[in-house]
Design an enzyme around this catalytic site. Structure first.
Site, PDB file in Angstrom:
ATOM      1  N   CYS A 139      12.906  24.265  38.397  1.00 17.06           N
ATOM      2  CA  CYS A 139      13.415  25.079  39.495  1.00 17.06           C
ATOM      3  C   CYS A 139      12.193  25.836  40.197  1.00 17.06           C
ATOM      4  CB  CYS A 139      14.160  26.079  38.515  1.00 17.06           C
ATOM      5  SG  CYS A 139      14.882  27.378  39.824  1.00 17.06           S
ATOM      6  N   ASN A 204      13.738  17.736  40.776  1.00 15.43           N
ATOM      7  CA  ASN A 204      14.399  19.067  41.156  1.00 15.43           C
ATOM      8  C   ASN A 204      14.211  19.471  42.503  1.00 15.43           C
ATOM      9  OD1 ASN A 204      15.428  21.672  40.928  1.00 15.43           O
ATOM     10  ND2 ASN A 204      15.176  21.515  38.361  1.00 15.43           N
ATOM     11  N   CYS A 353      14.692   2.448  73.154  1.00 17.20           N
ATOM     12  CA  CYS A 353      13.481   1.536  72.504  1.00 17.20           C
ATOM     13  C   CYS A 353      12.309   1.619  73.551  1.00 17.20           C
ATOM     14  CB  CYS A 353      14.098   0.314  72.389  1.00 17.20           C
ATOM     15  SG  CYS A 353      14.754  -0.281  73.844  1.00 17.20           S
ATOM     16  N   CYS A 380       3.573  -6.495  71.246  1.00 15.53           N
ATOM     17  CA  CYS A 380       4.593  -5.918  70.198  1.00 15.53           C
ATOM     18  C   CYS A 380       3.681  -6.225  68.813  1.00 15.53           C
ATOM     19  CB  CYS A 380       5.622  -6.773  69.971  1.00 15.53           C
ATOM     20  SG  CYS A 380       6.894  -6.348  68.667  1.00 15.53           S
TER      21      CYS A 380
HETATM   22  C1  FMN Z   1      22.558  25.886  44.055  1.00 16.22           C
HETATM   23  C2  FMN Z   1      21.764  24.809  43.253  1.00 16.22           C
HETATM   24  C3  FMN Z   1      21.481  25.367  41.928  1.00 16.22           C
HETATM   25  C4  FMN Z   1      20.765  24.579  41.186  1.00 16.22           C
HETATM   26  N1  FMN Z   1      20.645  25.161  39.877  1.00 16.22           N
HETATM   27  C5  FMN Z   1      19.885  24.011  38.994  1.00 16.22           C
HETATM   28  C6  FMN Z   1      19.721  24.566  37.778  1.00 16.22           C
HETATM   29  O1  FMN Z   1      20.309  25.466  37.179  1.00 16.22           O
HETATM   30  N2  FMN Z   1      18.988  23.715  36.950  1.00 16.22           N
HETATM   31  C7  FMN Z   1      18.477  22.318  37.397  1.00 16.22           C
HETATM   32  O2  FMN Z   1      17.757  21.795  36.726  1.00 16.22           O
HETATM   33  N3  FMN Z   1      18.717  22.123  38.673  1.00 16.22           N
HETATM   34  C8  FMN Z   1      19.374  22.917  39.376  1.00 16.22           C
HETATM   35  N4  FMN Z   1      19.496  22.452  40.903  1.00 16.22           N
HETATM   36  C9  FMN Z   1      19.014  21.163  41.336  1.00 16.22           C
HETATM   37  C10 FMN Z   1      19.802  20.062  41.128  1.00 16.22           C
HETATM   38  O3  FMN Z   1      20.193  19.982  39.704  1.00 16.22           O
HETATM   39  C11 FMN Z   1      19.198  18.673  41.785  1.00 16.22           C
HETATM   40  O4  FMN Z   1      18.195  18.499  40.886  1.00 16.22           O
HETATM   41  C12 FMN Z   1      18.675  18.991  43.274  1.00 16.22           C
HETATM   42  O5  FMN Z   1      19.925  19.537  43.751  1.00 16.22           O
HETATM   43  C13 FMN Z   1      18.717  17.561  43.931  1.00 16.22           C
HETATM   44  O6  FMN Z   1      19.708  16.850  43.902  1.00 16.22           O
HETATM   45  P1  FMN Z   1      20.876  16.568  45.108  1.00 16.22           P
HETATM   46  O7  FMN Z   1      20.123  16.197  46.254  1.00 16.22           O
HETATM   47  O8  FMN Z   1      21.942  15.455  44.879  1.00 16.22           O
HETATM   48  O9  FMN Z   1      21.263  17.814  45.443  1.00 16.22           O
HETATM   49  C14 FMN Z   1      20.124  23.371  41.780  1.00 16.22           C
HETATM   50  C15 FMN Z   1      20.666  22.865  43.019  1.00 16.22           C
HETATM   51  C16 FMN Z   1      21.468  23.663  43.769  1.00 16.22           C
HETATM   52  C17 FMN Z   1      21.577  23.311  45.007  1.00 16.22           C
HETATM   53  S1  SF4 Z   2      17.647  -2.463  72.307  1.00 11.42           S
HETATM   54 FE1  SF4 Z   2      17.099  -0.625  73.474  1.00 11.42          FE
HETATM   55  S2  SF4 Z   2      18.341  -0.143  75.211  1.00 11.42           S
HETATM   56 FE2  SF4 Z   2      19.343  -1.634  73.910  1.00 11.42          FE
HETATM   57  S3  SF4 Z   2      20.659  -0.236  72.876  1.00 11.42           S
HETATM   58 FE3  SF4 Z   2      18.765  -0.699  71.398  1.00 11.42          FE
HETATM   59  S4  SF4 Z   2      17.616   1.088  72.238  1.00 11.42           S
HETATM   60 FE4  SF4 Z   2      18.992   1.180  73.588  1.00 11.42          FE
END
Ligand code: FMN
Ligand code: SF4
Ligand code: FAD
Ligand code: SF4
Ligand code: SF4
Lengths: 434, 444
Positions: A139, A204, A353, A380
Site C-alpha cells: 500500500c 499493488n 496511419c 517502412c
Molecule cells: C480502494 C482500494 C483499496 C485497496 N486496499 C487494499 C488493501 O487494503 N490491501 C491491499 O493489499 N491492496 C489494496 N488495494 C490494491 C488492490 O488489492 C490491487 O492490488 C490493485 O487495485 C490492482 O488491481 P486492479 O487493477 O484489479 O484494481 C486497494 C485498491 C483499491 C482500489
Molecule cells: S489503414 Fe490507415 S486510413 Fe485505413 S483505416 Fe487504417 S488508419 Fe485509417
C-alpha cells in the site's frame, strides 16, 4: 467445457479468479455475494493490529482516468486498510470459510514491523480456518507514512525478515504482495523467496496523482482543498504488472516461485495473459469495483471457451507458457524483417496511419488519389505504429519477408538464420558468432 | 372548438393548439452534454478529413469535435464560426446527409456517421447561450461597403467585412433581416426565434447598419449605392417564382409554397393558420417537402407531393423524402399537373403520368385526378431582375472568381448567382469569400 479448477499452493478454488484485497472483500456481506456470483476466491481486505481501527477520510477517496464514453481506465485511491475492528473481521472470515469450503479465503495482513505484532495476530488468523495469508507490503499511501505497506515493500531486507517471522509463526501458505513502486521488482521478489514465502502476488497500486482541479488547484480526490498521492490501479496498470510478473517468472533466482497476478485484470483475456506469464491465479479489484461482482461470469466463460478452442484441459496446461518467450532486447532476431500491409477492403480511409507515419515515424505511408493509403516498403521499418493507431482491427497487418527476399528499404537479402545484437557488426562489443 | 381534421376547404382549427405546438417542436432536439460527449468520442480526428472537404465552408470538423471532447465547447464554436458565421443555423438546416456526414469515414465502418451537425449545434448553442460574440473588429478602415439583402449571403459578407474594419450598410427589402432563414426554412428546423436571435448575435461585431424596407430597384439604385460606397455586394436571393402555366392556376386556393411558408414562419399562433384538408404540392425540392410536411403538421388530412420525375432524380434528398413519408405525406413520382380543376375555388388537380427514361419529361397521355382544396406551387424560384449593367446568365447573376459580377466594384453571392447549390451553407461561403475579395481589393 474446460476445467478451471485451480490449485495454488495446495489451495483449491473452482476457478483462478480471486478478488484482491480491497473494498470488494471488506466484509462478510460482500464476500458471500461475491462467492454466489462465482468468484473462485478472495483475499480479505487487509487487517491491522488489534485495537482502535484506522480511520479513513470522510471525503472522496477515489480519483479516476476516463477513456472515451467515461470508461474507467484507471482508478486511484487513498483508502487505508480495513477500518473495522479486528475481532469482527476474524469472526466473519471464520463464518464465510466454513460456509464456502470450496473457495479460497486468504487473509491480508499489515501490522508494524515488530515480531511481537506478527506473533500476536497470526494465531488469531489461523483460528479462522482461512487458507493462507497475504502480507500487504504494497500500500503506497497513508500506511507507508506509518512505516508499513510499501515502506516495508521497498526494503528487501524487511520483506525477508517479516516473511520469515510469518513462516515461523503460521503453518499455512504465506503470499507476499509486492509494491510496484520500486526500481527493480526482482529484488523484493528474491527477498520474499529467501524469507520463505510460498508465493508472491503483484502488483499493488502505483503511486499517483490522477488529476488536478483547475478551479481550486487541488489534486483530486480533494479533501477540503488538499490532496495526497494515491494508489493507481485498473486497466491502465496492466502493462506494468505484466512486465513485473514476467521479470519474476524468468529471473533464475525466483523462477518457479508461484505468482498471483494482479493489476488491471478486466476480462478473461487479461487473466489468460497474466497466467501465460506464470501467474497461477489472478486477483481483481477495479473491474469488480467498476462493474460489480457479475463480471466474473464473463471471465469464467471466456477463459473456458478459449481453453476449449486451444485444447487445454486444465489451467496448468498453459500457465507459464509465454515465459520462455520473454527475453532481453539483445536476443531479438534482427533478421526478422516485416512490412506493414493495408487491407484496402477493410480500410475506411481515415488517414490516421498516414498522419502517424508521416509526422512521427518513417514517412512510409503514401496517400494516393481518392484517399487510398499504401505502404512504401522502401521506407517502412515495420514499427507497428500504423497498426496501433488504425481504428479498424485487422486492417493493417505486419507481413514477414521470407528469407531470400530483398528488403527494399535496405537493399539487403533477408537471411534465414537468426541473428541478434550480440553478434551484430555495428555492436562494438559484438562477440564472434559461435 | 377545432373544426377537426375532416373539415373541407382551407380553414383553421384542424388540430388542437397544443398538438400543433408539439408538431412544430425541434426536429432534431439539441444534444445534452452527455450525448455530445458520446457523439464526439466517435470522431477519429481523420487526417485531411473528408468531412471537411464536403463542408462548403470547410469547417475544421475534427478540430472542433476534439475541442468538444476535451471539454471546450466554446473553443469548438470559435473554430466553427471562424469559417461559417452562421454555423448555428447551418447546424440546424444543412442537409448533412448529403454534405459533411455523407463523407464521414464512420459510414464505411458502421454505416452511421459522426453526428457532425448536431455536435456543431451543441458547440454554437453553448457559446451563444452566453450571448458572447467571439470576434472583434479590426481598426476602422474608413471604407464603406453596401450589402443588398440580409439573407445568409449578405449577413456572412457583412460580418466578414466588418471584422476587417470596413463600415457596412445592409439594405434589406423586407421589414426584417434574415432572408430565408427568417422566412423560408421549415419551422421545426429553427425553433424559438433562432433566426432572429442569430442575426442579433451576429451584429454584435459592430460596424454594420441594417436598413430594412430598402429595396434595390425601388427608389434605390445601384448607381446611387456605388456613388456612396466603395463596393457593393448583391445577396438578393431569388425573389420570383416559376409559374405552372396551366389552366386553373389563378383559382383561389392555389399559392406559391414560399409564400405559404413565409406566412407560417411569421405566424405568432400557428393554430390560427388556415390549411386545406386535401393539399397537393407541386415540385420536388426542399421547398416542396417543407410545404408538404408543414401542411401535414398543421392538420391537413391528405398531403401529396407530385413530382414530375422519378425518385432518384428528386432534388430533395432521400432523408428529406423519408422525413415527409414518416409524417404521412404521400410522394407521387412521374406525374405532372395538366389542369387545376374547380369552380370558384380549387377542387382538384389533374395530373398526367410521365416517362423520364429518355432523360426528358414526356407525358404518357394517361391522367389521374386528385381531390384538392389547396395547391402549393414549389417548382423553383427565379431571380427577380438584376440591376442595370449586371450580367445575367441562365437566369442568375453571372460571376467569376469570388463573386465578381460583370460590373466593376460589384460582387454577388448566394442563391442569386449562377452555380450555387441553393443552400444556406453555400450562400454563407459565397458571402464570406466575396468579402475577402472585396477586402483584398479595398486594401490593395
Ligand atoms: C480502494 C482500494 C483499496 C485497496 N486496499 C487494499 C488493501 O487494503 N490491501 C491491499 O493489499 N491492496 C489494496 N488495494 C490494491 C488492490 O488489492 C490491487 O492490488 C490493485 O487495485 C490492482 O488491481 P486492479 O487493477 O484489479 O484494481 C486497494 C485498491 C483499491 C482500489
Ligand atoms: S489503414 Fe490507415 S486510413 Fe485505413 S483505416 Fe487504417 S488508419 Fe485509417
Ligand atoms: C422553403 C425553403 C426551405 C429551405 N430549406 C433549406 C434547408 O433546410 N437547408 C438549406 O441549406 N437551405 C434551405 N433552403 C435554401 C436556403 O434558404 C437558401 O439557399 C439561402 O437562404 C440563400 O441565401 P441568400 O442570402 O442567397 O438569399 P435569401 O435567403 O433569399 O436572402 C435574400 C435577401 O435579400 C432580400 N432582397 C431580395 N431582393 C432585394 C432587393 N431588391 N433589395 C433589397 N433586398 C432584397 C430578401 O428580402 C432577403 O432577405 C430553403 C429554401 C426555401 C425556399
Ligand atoms: S456548415 Fe453544414 S455542411 Fe458544413 S459542417 Fe456545418 S453542418 Fe456540415
Ligand atoms: S470524417 Fe468523421 S471521423 Fe473523420 S474527422 Fe470527419 S467527422 Fe471525424
Amino acid at each position: 467445457m474446460a476445467d478451471l479448477t485451480t490449485e495454488f499452493l495446495g489451495i483449491r478454488s473452482p476457478n483462478p479468479f480471486w478478488l484482491a484485497s480491497a473494498p470488494p472483500t471488506d466484509k462478510e456481506y460482500n464476500v458471500r455475494r461475491a462467492f454466489e456470483a462465482g468468484w473462485g476466491g478472495v483475499v480479505w481486505k487487509t487487517l491491522g493490529e488489534e485495537g482502535p481501527p484506522v480511520v479513513n477520510v470522510n471525503g472522496p477517496r477515489y480519483g479516476v482516468i476516463h477513456g472515451p464514453d467515461r470508461r474507467v481506465l484507471g482508478l486511484n485511491n487513498i483508502e487505508l486498510i480495513t477500518d473495522r475492528p479486528l475481532e469482527m473481521n476474524l469472526e466473519e472470515i471464520a463464518r464465510v470459510k466454513a460456509d464456502y469450503p470450496d473457495r479460497a479465503v486468504i487473509v491480508s495482513l499489515m501490522v508494524p514491523c515488530e515480531e511481537q505484532a506478527w506473533k500476536r495476530i497470526l494465531p488469531r488468523v489461523a483460528e479462522t480456518g482461512a487458507d493462507g495469508i497475504e502480507l500487504n507490503f504494497g500500500c503506497p499511501h497513508g500506511m507507508s507514512e506509518r512505516g508499513m505497506g510499501s515502506a516495508v515493500g521497498q526494503v528487501p531486507e524487511y520483506i525477508e525478515m517479516v516473511t520469515r517471522w510469518c513462516k515461523e509463526n503460521y503453518d499455512r501458505p504465506v503470499i507476499v504482495k509486492l509494491t510496484p513502486n520500486i526500481t527493480d521488482i526482482r529484488y523484493p521478489a528474491r527477498a520474499a523467496k529467501n524469507g520463505g514465502a510460498d508465493a508472491v502476488s503483484l502488483i499493488n497500486t502505483v503511486s499517483s496523482i490522477t488529476s488536478v482541479n483547475l478551479d481550486t488547484f487541488s489534486p483530486e480526490p480533494s479533501i477540503d482543498g488538499k490532496g495526497s498521492h494515491g494508489g493507481y490501479c485498473g486497466p491502465a496498470v496492466k502493462p506494468i504488472a505484466l512486465n513485473m510478473v514476467a521479470e519474476i517468472a524468468r529471473d533464475p533466482e525466483t523462477a518457479g516461485l508461484p505468482i498471483s497476478g494482479i493489476g488491471g485484470v478486466t476480462t478473461w483475456r487479461d487473466a489468460a495473459e497474466f497466467m501465460a506469464l506464470g501467474a497461477g491465479t489472478v486477483q481483481v479489484c477495479t473491474a469488480a469495483m467498476t462493474y460489480g461482482f457479475k463480471v466474473v461470469q464473463e471471465m469464467v466463460s471466456g477463459l473456458s471457451d478459449w481453453m476449449d478452442a486451444k485444447g487445454y484441459a486444465s489451467v496448468s496446461d498453459f500457465v507459464g507458457r509465454a515465459v520462455p518467450n520473454v527475453t532481453d532486447w539483445q536476443y531479438l532476431n534482427l533478421n526478422y524483417v516485416a512490412k506493414a500491409r493495408i487491407d484496402q477492403d477493410k480500410c475506411i480511409k481515415c488517414g490516421r496511419c498516414y498522419a502517424a507515419c508521416e509526422d512521427t515515424s518513417h514517412q512510409a505511408i503514401l496517400m494516393k488519389e481518392d484517399r487510398v493509403f499504401e505502404v512504401d516498403d522502401s521506407e517502412c521499418v515495420a514499427c507497428n505504429l500504423c497498426v496501433d493507431v488504425c481504428p479498424v482491427e485487422g486492417c493493417i497487418d505486419m507481413v514477414r519477408l521470407q528469407p531470400g527476399e530483398v528488403d527494399p528499404r535496405t537493399g539487403r537479402v533477408v537471411e534465414a538464420e537468426y541473428g541478434n545484437w550480440t553478434t551484430h557488426p555495428n555492436n562494438p562489443m559484438a562477440r564472434a558468432a559461435e | 372548438m377545432p373544426d377537426g381534421v375532416h373539415a373541407p376547404g382551407i380553414t383553421t382549427g384542424r388540430l388542437p393548439k397544443e398538438q400543433i405546438e408539439a408538431n412544430f417542436g425541434d426536429l432534431h432536439p439539441p444534444l445534452s452534454p452527455h450525448e455530445a460527449a458520446v457523439a464526439a468520442d466517435r470522431c477519429y480526428f481523420c487526417h485531411d478529413a473528408p468531412c471537411v472537404a464536403a463542408c462548403p465552408t470547410e469547417i475544421d470538423i475534427p478540430l472542433f469535435i476534439r475541442q468538444i471532447q476535451a471539454g471546450n465547447p466554446k473553443g469548438a464554436a470559435r473554430t466553427i464560426l471562424s469559417q461559417n458565421i452562421l454555423g448555428g443555423m447551418c447546424a440546424r438546416v444543412c442537409p448533412t446527409e448529403t454534405l459533411c456526414e455523407a463523407d464521414c469515414v464512420r459510414n464505411t465502418a458502421e454505416e452511421r456517421p459522426v453526428e457532425i451537425g448536431r455536435l456543431q449545434r451543441f458547440a454554437t448553442d453553448t457559446l451563444m447561450a452566453g450571448n458572447e460574440h467571439p470576434f472583434t473588429r479590426a481598426a476602422p478602415t474608413g471604407r464603406r461597403v453596401a450589402v443588398v439583402g440580409a439573407g445568409p449571403a449578405g449577413l456572412a459578407c457583412a460580418h466578414r467585412l466588418a471584422m476587417h474594419g470596413h463600415d457596412v450598410t445592409i439594405f434589406e427589402a423586407r421589414d426584417k433581416p434574415g432572408g430565408l432563414n427568417e422566412f423560408g426554412i421549415a419551422a421545426y428546423k429553427t425553433v424559438d426565434g433562432f433566426a432572429a436571435r442569430e442575426v442579433d448575435w451576429l451584429l454584435q461585431i459592430g460596424g454594420i447598419t441594417v436598413r430594412t424596407g430598402q429595396r434595390l430597384g425601388d427608389g434605390l439604385t445601384l448607381e446611387a449605392l456605388l456613388g456612396s460606397h466603395d463596393a457593393v455586394f448583391l445577396g438578393v436571393g431569388l425573389g420570383g417564382v416559376h409559374a405552372l402555366g396551366i389552366p386553373g392556376e389563378d383559382l383561389p386556393g392555389v399559392r406559391d409554397a414560399v409564400d405559404f411558408i413565409a406566412d407560417l414562419r411569421q405566424a405568432r399562433d400557428l393554430s390560427a393558420l388556415p390549411v386545406g384538408r386535401d393539399v397537393v404540392v407541386i415540385g420536388g425540392g426542399m421547398t416542396a417537402v417543407d410545404a408538404a410536411v408543414q401542411s401535414k403538421l398543421l392538420g391537413a388530412e391528405n398531403v401529396t407531393i407530385a413530382y414530375r420525375r422519378g425518385r432518384e432524380e428528386m432534388p430533395a434528398s432521400r432523408y428529406e423524402q423519408d422525413l415527409a413519408a414518416s409524417k404521412g405525406v404521400r410522394l407521387m413520382f412521374n406525374v405532372r399537373p395538366t389542369r387545376i380543376l374547380g369552380d370558384g375555388a380549387v377542387q382538384g388537380v389533374e395530373l398526367e403520368y410521365t416517362d423520364t427514361s429518355g432523360g426528358r419529361v414526356e407525358g404518357t397521355g394517361e391522367h389521374v385526378t386528385l381531390v384538392a382544396d389547396q395547391v402549393l406551387k414549389a417548382i423553383g424560384q427565379t431571380l427577380d431582375g438584376a440591376p442595370e449593367g449586371v450580367e445575367v446568365t441562365g437566369g442568375k447573376i453571372a460571376v467569376t472568381g469570388a463573386g465578381r459580377t460583370s460590373r466593376d466594384r460589384v460582387w454577388a453571392g448566394g442563391d442569386c448567382v449562377a452555380g450555387g447549390e441553393d443552400l444556406t451553407v453555400t450562400a454563407v461561403t459565397q458571402g464570406r469569400d466575396a468579402a475577402e475579395d472585396i477586402h483584398a481589393s479595398l486594401t490593395a
